[in-house]
Design a protein around this motif. Structure first.
Motif, PDB file in Angstrom:
ATOM      1  N   HIS A 206     -48.676 -17.115  95.418  1.00 19.25           N
ATOM      2  CA  HIS A 206     -49.780 -18.067  95.237  1.00 19.25           C
ATOM      3  C   HIS A 206     -49.244 -19.473  94.936  1.00 19.25           C
ATOM      4  O   HIS A 206     -49.761 -20.174  94.066  1.00 19.25           O
ATOM      5  CB  HIS A 206     -50.705 -17.605  94.111  1.00 19.25           C
ATOM      6  N   GLN A 207     -48.243 -19.876  95.663  1.00 20.63           N
ATOM      7  CA  GLN A 207     -47.651 -21.187  95.427  1.00 20.63           C
ATOM      8  C   GLN A 207     -48.377 -22.313  96.159  1.00 20.63           C
ATOM      9  O   GLN A 207     -48.056 -23.485  95.958  1.00 20.63           O
ATOM     10  CB  GLN A 207     -46.180 -21.159  95.827  1.00 20.63           C
ATOM     11  N   PHE A 208     -49.342 -21.948  97.003  1.00 21.01           N
ATOM     12  CA  PHE A 208     -50.103 -22.956  97.737  1.00 21.01           C
ATOM     13  C   PHE A 208     -51.591 -22.732  97.519  1.00 21.01           C
ATOM     14  O   PHE A 208     -52.055 -21.594  97.387  1.00 21.01           O
ATOM     15  CB  PHE A 208     -49.763 -22.901  99.231  1.00 21.01           C
TER      16      PHE A 208
ATOM     17  N   GLU B  28     -49.192 -26.196  91.090  1.00 22.32           N
ATOM     18  CA  GLU B  28     -48.293 -26.370  89.954  1.00 22.32           C
ATOM     19  C   GLU B  28     -48.635 -25.380  88.856  1.00 22.32           C
ATOM     20  O   GLU B  28     -49.812 -25.108  88.589  1.00 22.32           O
ATOM     21  CB  GLU B  28     -48.408 -27.811  89.416  1.00 22.32           C
ATOM     22  N   LEU B  29     -47.602 -24.854  88.204  1.00 19.10           N
ATOM     23  CA  LEU B  29     -47.784 -23.919  87.105  1.00 19.10           C
ATOM     24  C   LEU B  29     -48.453 -24.614  85.925  1.00 19.10           C
ATOM     25  O   LEU B  29     -48.131 -25.764  85.598  1.00 19.10           O
ATOM     26  CB  LEU B  29     -46.432 -23.344  86.711  1.00 19.10           C
TER      27      LEU B  29
ATOM     28  N   VAL C 137     -35.807 -21.647  87.791  1.00 17.19           N
ATOM     29  CA  VAL C 137     -36.388 -22.778  88.525  1.00 17.19           C
ATOM     30  C   VAL C 137     -37.697 -23.219  87.887  1.00 17.19           C
ATOM     31  O   VAL C 137     -37.970 -24.416  87.770  1.00 17.19           O
ATOM     32  CB  VAL C 137     -36.616 -22.393  90.010  1.00 17.19           C
ATOM     33  N   GLU C 138     -38.521 -22.259  87.481  1.00 20.09           N
ATOM     34  CA  GLU C 138     -39.824 -22.548  86.878  1.00 20.09           C
ATOM     35  C   GLU C 138     -39.736 -22.455  85.356  1.00 20.09           C
ATOM     36  O   GLU C 138     -38.852 -21.784  84.803  1.00 20.09           O
ATOM     37  CB  GLU C 138     -40.869 -21.551  87.381  1.00 20.09           C
TER      38      GLU C 138
ATOM     39  N   PHE D  65     -41.512 -15.024  75.604  1.00 13.16           N
ATOM     40  CA  PHE D  65     -41.703 -15.618  76.925  1.00 13.16           C
ATOM     41  C   PHE D  65     -41.083 -14.728  77.989  1.00 13.16           C
ATOM     42  O   PHE D  65     -40.418 -13.731  77.681  1.00 13.16           O
ATOM     43  CB  PHE D  65     -41.056 -17.012  76.969  1.00 13.16           C
ATOM     44  N   ALA D  66     -41.321 -15.092  79.234  1.00 10.82           N
ATOM     45  CA  ALA D  66     -40.670 -14.431  80.368  1.00 10.82           C
ATOM     46  C   ALA D  66     -40.098 -15.505  81.270  1.00 10.82           C
ATOM     47  O   ALA D  66     -40.739 -16.541  81.505  1.00 10.82           O
ATOM     48  CB  ALA D  66     -41.662 -13.571  81.140  1.00 10.82           C
ATOM     49  N   VAL D  67     -38.900 -15.272  81.776  1.00 11.01           N
ATOM     50  CA  VAL D  67     -38.212 -16.222  82.657  1.00 11.01           C
ATOM     51  C   VAL D  67     -37.789 -15.490  83.925  1.00 11.01           C
ATOM     52  O   VAL D  67     -37.301 -14.352  83.859  1.00 11.01           O
ATOM     53  CB  VAL D  67     -36.991 -16.849  81.951  1.00 11.01           C
ATOM     54  N   ASP D  68     -37.971 -16.156  85.065  1.00 11.13           N
ATOM     55  CA  ASP D  68     -37.610 -15.568  86.354  1.00 11.13           C
ATOM     56  C   ASP D  68     -36.329 -16.196  86.877  1.00 11.13           C
ATOM     57  O   ASP D  68     -36.239 -17.422  87.018  1.00 11.13           O
ATOM     58  CB  ASP D  68     -38.752 -15.807  87.351  1.00 11.13           C
ATOM     59  N   LEU D  69     -35.331 -15.349  87.186  1.00 13.75           N
ATOM     60  CA  LEU D  69     -34.045 -15.826  87.702  1.00 13.75           C
ATOM     61  C   LEU D  69     -33.846 -15.445  89.165  1.00 13.75           C
ATOM     62  O   LEU D  69     -32.715 -15.297  89.622  1.00 13.75           O
ATOM     63  CB  LEU D  69     -32.894 -15.250  86.876  1.00 13.75           C
ATOM     64  N   SER D  70     -34.936 -15.299  89.902  1.00 14.37           N
ATOM     65  CA  SER D  70     -34.821 -14.836  91.285  1.00 14.37           C
ATOM     66  C   SER D  70     -34.057 -15.787  92.191  1.00 14.37           C
ATOM     67  O   SER D  70     -33.585 -15.386  93.265  1.00 14.37           O
ATOM     68  CB  SER D  70     -36.219 -14.585  91.863  1.00 14.37           C
ATOM     69  N   ALA D  71     -33.923 -17.044  91.786  1.00 16.22           N
ATOM     70  CA  ALA D  71     -33.160 -17.994  92.595  1.00 16.22           C
ATOM     71  C   ALA D  71     -31.661 -17.714  92.544  1.00 16.22           C
ATOM     72  O   ALA D  71     -30.904 -18.158  93.414  1.00 16.22           O
ATOM     73  CB  ALA D  71     -33.440 -19.421  92.135  1.00 16.22           C
ATOM     74  N   TRP D  72     -31.213 -16.973  91.546  1.00 18.93           N
ATOM     75  CA  TRP D  72     -29.797 -16.613  91.424  1.00 18.93           C
ATOM     76  C   TRP D  72     -29.483 -15.465  92.382  1.00 18.93           C
ATOM     77  O   TRP D  72     -30.250 -14.525  92.521  1.00 18.93           O
ATOM     78  CB  TRP D  72     -29.495 -16.191  89.982  1.00 18.93           C
TER      79      TRP D  72
END
Length: 322
Positions: free
Chosen positions: A153-155, A164-165, A70-71, A85-92
């Motif tokens: 810390h999304q807000f 925003e990232l 997602v990000e 890099f690092a990628v997050d797949l937590s939405a899966w």
């Protein structure tokens, strides 16, 4: 301490490529670099190889699995000149995923993505950390900690608007009030408290039966490491500590701590446990600790390998703390 950086998660000398973080064009070029690779995480679990020697999997930036992200990727640094890099797949969500099976003190479950071979799994970092090379361990700790920070810390803490990232993943920016938010690490002291030939050990409620460790606690604002050692030991065990010194540190991404390993000389020995803080505390002689470390003690298990407590205890037993 001469061998301080031999502790798990420390000392690999990763080039973190900090100069690229604020350079959008440089980041785009790094992601397009054919030598670029990414470490993949799912709910804080790194993607691992189950084949020996086990280690972190590094995927190409155009791998199909990354479509579930997602990000944008987060820049971790460079390896042999190539961007990492690092990628997050937590939405899966894995098919048939059992939330209950992935809970508890130590998550033994493994998840497999249908776009990957069976020997690639997402595994709990605490369970596999001793399998990793120093470089793999540093990359895994960095990625896990930074994703844990983004998750909570999304807000904006100043005005409440969604942030925003930015900065290659090492900053979040508020589009409303322009506040900038950066990753935080919590300082924790963990102490090898000795009196003569004995060391002070304790256990927290909820730990597995027989599990003991060195006492530890968070450093408070306005407090030195030395003061934190004395305060935490007294609060948890009632033991007074005199002289205190520093030994080694360990990044501990569960979720975002930096463990400061310290030594301290006790000036009292009577124990009065604070049941809110810990369940039990006791003095253990060097001879008994040798038995514990060999797995032969009838009541106490060895300290968990990979944790700084195990590292400090083993160095104490071998007289290599200096």
């Amino acid at each position: 301490m001469k061998n301080a950086e031999q502790v798990t998660f420390g000392g690999s000398g990763l080039d973190r490529a900090g100069e690229l973080r604020g350079n959008p064009q440089g980041l785009s070029e790094a992601m397009a670099d054919p030598t670029a690779r990414t470490i993949v995480f799912w709910r804080g679990k790194p993607l691992m190889s189950t084949e020996r020697p086990a280690g972190l999997i590094r995927l190409a930036m155009d791998h199909a699995i990354l479509r579930d992200a997602v990000e944008p990727p987060i820049l971790l640094g460079r390896e042999e000149g190539g961007p990492v890099f690092a990628v997050d797949l937590s939405a899966w969500t894995p098919a048939g995923f059992d939330e209950a099976g992935a809970s508890g003190f130590l998550d033994q479950s493994e998840q497999r993505h249908p776009a990957l071979p069976d020997w690639m799994v997402f595994a709990e970092l605490r369970r596999v950390m001793t399998w990793l090379t120093p470089r793999d361990a540093e990359l895994a700790a960095s990625g896990k900690a930074i994703f844990a920070w983004h998750e909570i810390h999304q807000f904006c803490a100043k005005c409440g608007v969604a942030t925003e990232l930015s900065n290659g993943g090492w900053q979040r920016v508020c589009p409303s009030c322009n506040a900038s938010h950066f990753p935080r690490t919590d300082p924790v002291v963990i102490m090898l408290i000795t009196h003569g030939n004995s060391v002070l050990m304790g256990r927290s409620p909820g730990w597995p039966q027989g599990m003991y460790s060195l006492l530890a606690g968070f450093v408070e604002p306005g407090e030195t490491l030395e003061a934190a050692v004395r305060r935490e030991v007294f609060e948890e065990s009632g033991v007074r500590v005199g002289e205190v010194g520093y030994l080694a540190s360990q990044p501990w991404p569960f979720p975002a701590s930096l463990m400061f390993g310290c030594w301290g000389h006790a000036i009292s020995t009577d124990i009065t446990v604070d049941p809110v803080e810990i369940e039990d505390a006791r003095w253990i002689t060097r001879e008994d600790m040798m038995t514990i470390s060999q797995g032969h003690h009838p009541e106490i298990m060895p300290a968990r390998k990979g944790a700084i407590a195990h590292f400090l205890i083993e160095n104490w037993l071998s007289d290599t703390l200096d």
